[in-house]
Design a protein around this motif. Structure first.
Motif, PDB file in Angstrom:
ATOM      1  N   PRO A   8      15.886  54.016  17.527  1.00 47.23           N
ATOM      2  CA  PRO A   8      16.505  54.871  16.500  1.00 47.23           C
ATOM      3  C   PRO A   8      15.503  55.910  15.988  1.00 47.23           C
ATOM      4  O   PRO A   8      14.282  55.747  16.109  1.00 47.23           O
ATOM      5  CB  PRO A   8      16.876  53.884  15.396  1.00 47.23           C
ATOM      6  CG  PRO A   8      15.939  52.744  15.576  1.00 47.23           C
ATOM      7  CD  PRO A   8      15.637  52.669  17.045  1.00 47.23           C
ATOM      8  N   TRP A   9      16.025  56.940  15.370  1.00 45.98           N
ATOM      9  CA  TRP A   9      15.163  57.981  14.824  1.00 45.98           C
ATOM     10  C   TRP A   9      14.251  57.413  13.736  1.00 45.98           C
ATOM     11  O   TRP A   9      13.178  57.944  13.484  1.00 45.98           O
ATOM     12  CB  TRP A   9      15.988  59.177  14.318  1.00 45.98           C
ATOM     13  CG  TRP A   9      16.820  58.869  13.096  1.00 45.98           C
ATOM     14  CD1 TRP A   9      18.103  58.438  13.075  1.00 45.98           C
ATOM     15  CD2 TRP A   9      16.400  58.955  11.736  1.00 45.98           C
ATOM     16  NE1 TRP A   9      18.522  58.244  11.779  1.00 45.98           N
ATOM     17  CE2 TRP A   9      17.500  58.556  10.932  1.00 45.98           C
ATOM     18  CE3 TRP A   9      15.217  59.329  11.103  1.00 45.98           C
ATOM     19  CZ2 TRP A   9      17.443  58.527   9.544  1.00 45.98           C
ATOM     20  CZ3 TRP A   9      15.156  59.302   9.722  1.00 45.98           C
ATOM     21  CH2 TRP A   9      16.263  58.905   8.961  1.00 45.98           C
ATOM     22  N   TRP A  10      14.650  56.302  13.126  1.00 42.80           N
ATOM     23  CA  TRP A  10      13.871  55.682  12.047  1.00 42.80           C
ATOM     24  C   TRP A  10      13.000  54.538  12.565  1.00 42.80           C
ATOM     25  O   TRP A  10      12.638  53.635  11.822  1.00 42.80           O
ATOM     26  CB  TRP A  10      14.779  55.210  10.911  1.00 42.80           C
ATOM     27  CG  TRP A  10      16.105  54.651  11.334  1.00 42.80           C
ATOM     28  CD1 TRP A  10      17.289  55.312  11.375  1.00 42.80           C
ATOM     29  CD2 TRP A  10      16.393  53.320  11.792  1.00 42.80           C
ATOM     30  NE1 TRP A  10      18.295  54.477  11.813  1.00 42.80           N
ATOM     31  CE2 TRP A  10      17.763  53.240  12.086  1.00 42.80           C
ATOM     32  CE3 TRP A  10      15.614  52.180  11.981  1.00 42.80           C
ATOM     33  CZ2 TRP A  10      18.380  52.086  12.543  1.00 42.80           C
ATOM     34  CZ3 TRP A  10      16.229  51.022  12.449  1.00 42.80           C
ATOM     35  CH2 TRP A  10      17.587  50.989  12.728  1.00 42.80           C
ATOM     36  N   ARG A  11      12.595  54.599  13.815  1.00 38.68           N
ATOM     37  CA  ARG A  11      11.817  53.515  14.441  1.00 38.68           C
ATOM     38  C   ARG A  11      10.494  53.245  13.722  1.00 38.68           C
ATOM     39  O   ARG A  11       9.948  52.163  13.825  1.00 38.68           O
ATOM     40  CB  ARG A  11      11.595  53.790  15.915  1.00 38.68           C
ATOM     41  CG  ARG A  11      10.766  55.013  16.211  1.00 38.68           C
ATOM     42  CD  ARG A  11      10.728  55.297  17.711  1.00 38.68           C
ATOM     43  NE  ARG A  11      10.357  56.655  18.003  1.00 38.68           N
ATOM     44  CZ  ARG A  11      11.183  57.690  18.037  1.00 38.68           C
ATOM     45  NH1 ARG A  11      12.464  57.518  17.793  1.00 38.68           N
ATOM     46  NH2 ARG A  11      10.752  58.895  18.307  1.00 38.68           N
ATOM     47  N   GLU A  12       9.969  54.230  12.985  1.00 40.39           N
ATOM     48  CA  GLU A  12       8.726  54.037  12.219  1.00 40.39           C
ATOM     49  C   GLU A  12       9.010  53.511  10.811  1.00 40.39           C
ATOM     50  O   GLU A  12       8.095  53.328  10.025  1.00 40.39           O
ATOM     51  CB  GLU A  12       7.941  55.353  12.135  1.00 40.39           C
ATOM     52  CG  GLU A  12       7.546  55.918  13.485  1.00 40.39           C
ATOM     53  CD  GLU A  12       6.612  54.997  14.263  1.00 40.39           C
ATOM     54  OE1 GLU A  12       5.731  54.380  13.638  1.00 40.39           O
ATOM     55  OE2 GLU A  12       6.797  54.887  15.496  1.00 40.39           O
ATOM     56  N   GLY A  13      10.294  53.302  10.510  1.00 40.02           N
ATOM     57  CA  GLY A  13      10.699  52.805   9.198  1.00 40.02           C
ATOM     58  C   GLY A  13      11.114  53.922   8.267  1.00 40.02           C
ATOM     59  O   GLY A  13      10.978  55.103   8.583  1.00 40.02           O
ATOM     60  N   LEU A  14      11.615  53.534   7.116  1.00 39.00           N
ATOM     61  CA  LEU A  14      12.041  54.488   6.091  1.00 39.00           C
ATOM     62  C   LEU A  14      11.577  53.981   4.728  1.00 39.00           C
ATOM     63  O   LEU A  14      11.527  52.777   4.491  1.00 39.00           O
ATOM     64  CB  LEU A  14      13.573  54.624   6.083  1.00 39.00           C
ATOM     65  CG  LEU A  14      14.207  55.270   7.300  1.00 39.00           C
ATOM     66  CD1 LEU A  14      15.723  55.082   7.275  1.00 39.00           C
ATOM     67  CD2 LEU A  14      13.844  56.745   7.376  1.00 39.00           C
ATOM     68  N   ARG A 125       8.537  51.685  -1.162  1.00 42.60           N
ATOM     69  CA  ARG A 125       8.388  50.673  -0.120  1.00 42.60           C
ATOM     70  C   ARG A 125       8.804  51.196   1.260  1.00 42.60           C
ATOM     71  O   ARG A 125       9.823  51.861   1.395  1.00 42.60           O
ATOM     72  CB  ARG A 125       9.234  49.458  -0.468  1.00 42.60           C
ATOM     73  CG  ARG A 125       9.167  48.382   0.592  1.00 42.60           C
ATOM     74  CD  ARG A 125       9.996  47.171   0.254  1.00 42.60           C
ATOM     75  NE  ARG A 125      10.111  46.357   1.460  1.00 42.60           N
ATOM     76  CZ  ARG A 125      11.143  45.617   1.768  1.00 42.60           C
ATOM     77  NH1 ARG A 125      12.156  45.533   0.946  1.00 42.60           N
ATOM     78  NH2 ARG A 125      11.167  44.927   2.882  1.00 42.60           N
ATOM     79  N   LEU A 126       8.006  50.867   2.268  1.00 46.92           N
ATOM     80  CA  LEU A 126       8.352  51.199   3.646  1.00 46.92           C
ATOM     81  C   LEU A 126       9.137  50.038   4.242  1.00 46.92           C
ATOM     82  O   LEU A 126       8.630  48.922   4.346  1.00 46.92           O
ATOM     83  CB  LEU A 126       7.097  51.461   4.482  1.00 46.92           C
ATOM     84  CG  LEU A 126       7.342  51.775   5.958  1.00 46.92           C
ATOM     85  CD1 LEU A 126       8.120  53.080   6.113  1.00 46.92           C
ATOM     86  CD2 LEU A 126       6.018  51.828   6.706  1.00 46.92           C
ATOM     87  N   TYR A 127      10.385  50.303   4.599  1.00 52.68           N
ATOM     88  CA  TYR A 127      11.233  49.311   5.255  1.00 52.68           C
ATOM     89  C   TYR A 127      11.042  49.464   6.759  1.00 52.68           C
ATOM     90  O   TYR A 127      11.290  50.547   7.301  1.00 52.68           O
ATOM     91  CB  TYR A 127      12.704  49.526   4.892  1.00 52.68           C
ATOM     92  CG  TYR A 127      13.052  49.095   3.501  1.00 52.68           C
ATOM     93  CD1 TYR A 127      13.681  47.881   3.278  1.00 52.68           C
ATOM     94  CD2 TYR A 127      12.760  49.897   2.401  1.00 52.68           C
ATOM     95  CE1 TYR A 127      14.011  47.467   1.986  1.00 52.68           C
ATOM     96  CE2 TYR A 127      13.085  49.491   1.115  1.00 52.68           C
ATOM     97  CZ  TYR A 127      13.699  48.282   0.916  1.00 52.68           C
ATOM     98  OH  TYR A 127      14.020  47.881  -0.366  1.00 52.68           O
ATOM     99  N   PRO A 128      10.615  48.412   7.447  1.00 51.07           N
ATOM    100  CA  PRO A 128      10.439  48.506   8.895  1.00 51.07           C
ATOM    101  C   PRO A 128      11.784  48.599   9.622  1.00 51.07           C
ATOM    102  O   PRO A 128      12.819  48.163   9.104  1.00 51.07           O
ATOM    103  CB  PRO A 128       9.699  47.220   9.266  1.00 51.07           C
ATOM    104  CG  PRO A 128       9.967  46.271   8.146  1.00 51.07           C
ATOM    105  CD  PRO A 128      10.231  47.104   6.914  1.00 51.07           C
ATOM    106  N   ALA A 129      11.751  49.147  10.827  1.00 52.23           N
ATOM    107  CA  ALA A 129      12.965  49.358  11.606  1.00 52.23           C
ATOM    108  C   ALA A 129      13.768  48.082  11.790  1.00 52.23           C
ATOM    109  O   ALA A 129      14.999  48.101  11.699  1.00 52.23           O
ATOM    110  CB  ALA A 129      12.611  49.969  12.962  1.00 52.23           C
ATOM    111  N   GLN A 130      13.109  46.968  12.028  1.00 52.50           N
ATOM    112  CA  GLN A 130      13.826  45.703  12.247  1.00 52.50           C
ATOM    113  C   GLN A 130      14.646  45.315  11.014  1.00 52.50           C
ATOM    114  O   GLN A 130      15.774  44.852  11.132  1.00 52.50           O
ATOM    115  CB  GLN A 130      12.819  44.603  12.597  1.00 52.50           C
ATOM    116  CG  GLN A 130      13.463  43.306  12.999  1.00 52.50           C
ATOM    117  CD  GLN A 130      12.430  42.293  13.474  1.00 52.50           C
ATOM    118  OE1 GLN A 130      11.250  42.387  13.164  1.00 52.50           O
ATOM    119  NE2 GLN A 130      12.880  41.316  14.232  1.00 52.50           N
ATOM    120  N   GLU A 131      14.089  45.514   9.829  1.00 56.88           N
ATOM    121  CA  GLU A 131      14.807  45.194   8.592  1.00 56.88           C
ATOM    122  C   GLU A 131      15.974  46.161   8.372  1.00 56.88           C
ATOM    123  O   GLU A 131      17.060  45.757   7.955  1.00 56.88           O
ATOM    124  CB  GLU A 131      13.849  45.224   7.403  1.00 56.88           C
ATOM    125  CG  GLU A 131      14.453  44.710   6.134  1.00 56.88           C
ATOM    126  CD  GLU A 131      13.453  44.569   4.996  1.00 56.88           C
ATOM    127  OE1 GLU A 131      13.896  44.227   3.892  1.00 56.88           O
ATOM    128  OE2 GLU A 131      12.238  44.802   5.197  1.00 56.88           O
TER     129      GLU A 131
END
Length: 145
Positions: A8-14, A125-131
């Motif tokens: 996904p485009w957010w693979r580095e997290g959001l 907070r940085l949410y990781p892609a898996q979460e």
């Protein structure tokens, strides 16, 4: 070769941290789906029975149980005086997943458009892609596009 899902485009997290502004509780009309578990938790919090909760706070307007809205699109539990949710500790799962809703994280543009309304997005907070992927899977199925 294994058929793998593209990253996904957010693979580095959001990044997101709720600042409690209540902007996600008001604005344009929309459905906040309530599950039987949501109903039970909220009714208990309000110290009322589930049938009373349903009569006072739910609508079938969107084809499934969802929270009523006040004039102008604000959630029935949005409190103008405090600018906050009156049931925040027991809010529906859909609310607790915001802004990680499938249609919000679909594209960078939809994320940024929502961030124009929500000052907690892109900070904190940085949410990781898996979460993030897990949260999008939890989003109420009745609202899948």
């Amino acid at each position: 070769m294994k058929n793998e899902e593209p990253l996904p485009w957010w693979r580095e997290g959001l990044r997101f941290s709720c600042i409690g502004c209540g902007r996600c509780c008001r604005g344009e009309p929309g459905a906040i789906w309530v599950s039987p578990i949501d109903e039970e938790r909220i009714a208990c919090w309000l110290n009322i029975d589930i049938p009373t909760f349903r009569i006072k706070n739910e609508t079938q307007r969107w084809g499934a149980p969802s929270l009523r809205e006040k004039e102008g699109g604000a959630c029935v539990f949005y409190t103008l005086e405090t600018g906050r949710c009156a049931i925040y500790p027991v809010r529906p799962i859909q609310c607790s997943l915001f802004p990680f809703w499938p249609h919000v994280v679909r594209t960078p543009q939809s994320w940024e458009q929502t961030a124009q309304m929500c000052p907690g997005m892109n900070q904190g907070r940085l949410y990781p892609a898996q979460e993030i992927k897990f949260m999008t899977m939890l989003f109420p199925r009745v609202n899948r596009m």
